[in-house]
Design a protein around this motif. Structure first.
Motif, PDB file in Angstrom:
ATOM      1  N   HIS A 188      -7.571   5.553  -5.037  1.00  0.00           N
ATOM      2  CA  HIS A 188      -8.141   4.726  -3.977  1.00  0.00           C
ATOM      3  C   HIS A 188      -9.075   3.677  -4.565  1.00  0.00           C
TER       4      HIS A 188
ATOM      5  N   ASP B 280      -7.779   0.434   0.391  1.00  0.00           N
ATOM      6  CA  ASP B 280      -6.759   1.033  -0.468  1.00  0.00           C
ATOM      7  C   ASP B 280      -7.004   2.528  -0.573  1.00  0.00           C
TER       8      ASP B 280
ATOM      9  N   SER C  30       1.075   4.081  -2.901  1.00  0.00           N
ATOM     10  CA  SER C  30       0.808   5.501  -2.619  1.00  0.00           C
ATOM     11  C   SER C  30       1.939   6.376  -3.139  1.00  0.00           C
TER      12      SER C  30
ATOM     13  N   TRP D 111      -4.827   5.473  -1.085  1.00  0.00           N
ATOM     14  CA  TRP D 111      -3.445   5.815  -1.400  1.00  0.00           C
ATOM     15  C   TRP D 111      -3.147   7.307  -1.326  1.00  0.00           C
TER      16      TRP D 111
ATOM     17  N   GLY E  10       0.806  -1.211   0.000  1.00  0.00           N
ATOM     18  CA  GLY E  10       0.000   0.000   0.000  1.00  0.00           C
ATOM     19  C   GLY E  10       0.839   1.261   0.000  1.00  0.00           C
TER      20      GLY E  10
END
Length: 252
Positions: free
Chosen positions: A103, A110, A14, A112, A10
């Motif tokens: 996202h 999730d 990002s 991000w 993750g």
């Protein structure tokens, strides 16, 4: 900071989202920076959607970090009023509409990067800027739990002085100081270090390899968390980039 955080999928995704956003800013036609806020926002969304793809994430991160059918980017969708509110107990006052989100819009797994855009005008006052700074900080420190967030402030004559509103003049470092002050307000997640401010200035000529550039005079200042001093206070770094023919060059 968790010492294993840097290798978590993750976090890596990002970072990839931020990189794609930065490249989109660097490649967007100069004319879009002179239009309204929504026009620039739509152009940046289009460019990110073409580069922040399942294939690129798989190539950069490896493994199978996300569902291949998952939507990766949305624009001005209400995170808090949708699945986050119904399924994850996120209840916030008002409607939360980040201008751009990297996202999974159907879950909280999730999250991000959330992005706010603002184009400076004579109607932009101190309260409006501080409200957006507070919002992007809350995206990472509050219940939405984004890993990163960015405030992009366009059309700022930051050199030698910065003017906002009617009859108000602030020195060049004023907005940076507001940002640093807000970013120190850590919330339950305690991740304000992942908030960034990008300030975009257009119209000032600069020199590239001894040649004055008149074609594309964009200056981008990127302000972000850089660590802590001996007293444990957060320190922020400024990187300044110049753009010439859609190429970004680090000045300092």
């Amino acid at each position: 900071m968790n010492e294993n955080e840097d290798i978590q999928p993750g976090v890596m995704i990002s970072r990839l989202a931020v990189l794609n956003l930065f490249k989109a800013i660097g490649s967007a036609p100069l004319s879009y920076f002179r239009l309204g806020e929504r026009d620039m926002q739509a152009e940046i969304y289009h460019r990110c959607r073409n580069t922040f793809t399942h294939q690129n994430i798989f190539r950069e991160v490896g493994g199978n970090p996300i569902d291949q059918n998952q939507i990766l980017i949305t624009i001005e969708s209400s995170k808090a009023a949708g699945p986050a509110g119904r399924n994850f107990g996120v209840h916030l006052e008002g409607t939360i509409h980040p201008d751009l989100m990297f996202h999974d819009p159907l879950s909280m797994n999730d999250q991000w990067c959330a992005v706010e855009f603002k184009r400076m005008s004579n109607n932009t006052d101190e309260n409006a800027i501080k409200a957006d700074l507070a919002a992007v900080n809350d995206y990472v420190t509050g219940p939405l739990r984004f890993l990163r967030s960015i405030f992009i402030l366009n059309n700022v004559p930051i050199h030698p002085i910065l003017q906002t509103g009617v009859g108000r003049t602030y020195r060049a470092n004023t907005i940076r100081d507001w940002f640093c002050e807000e970013a120190r307000n850590e919330g339950p997640n305690g991740r304000s270090r992942y908030v960034e401010l990008w300030v975009i200035e257009e119209g000032r000529r600069f020199e590239v390899n001894g040649i004055i550039n008149d074609l594309d005079s964009l200056i981008i200042r990127r302000i972000f968390f850089h660590g802590q001093n001996n007293g444990g206070r957060n320190r922020f770094e400024i990187q300044t980039y110049s753009r010439s023919r859609s190429r970004l060059r680090l000045l300092q």
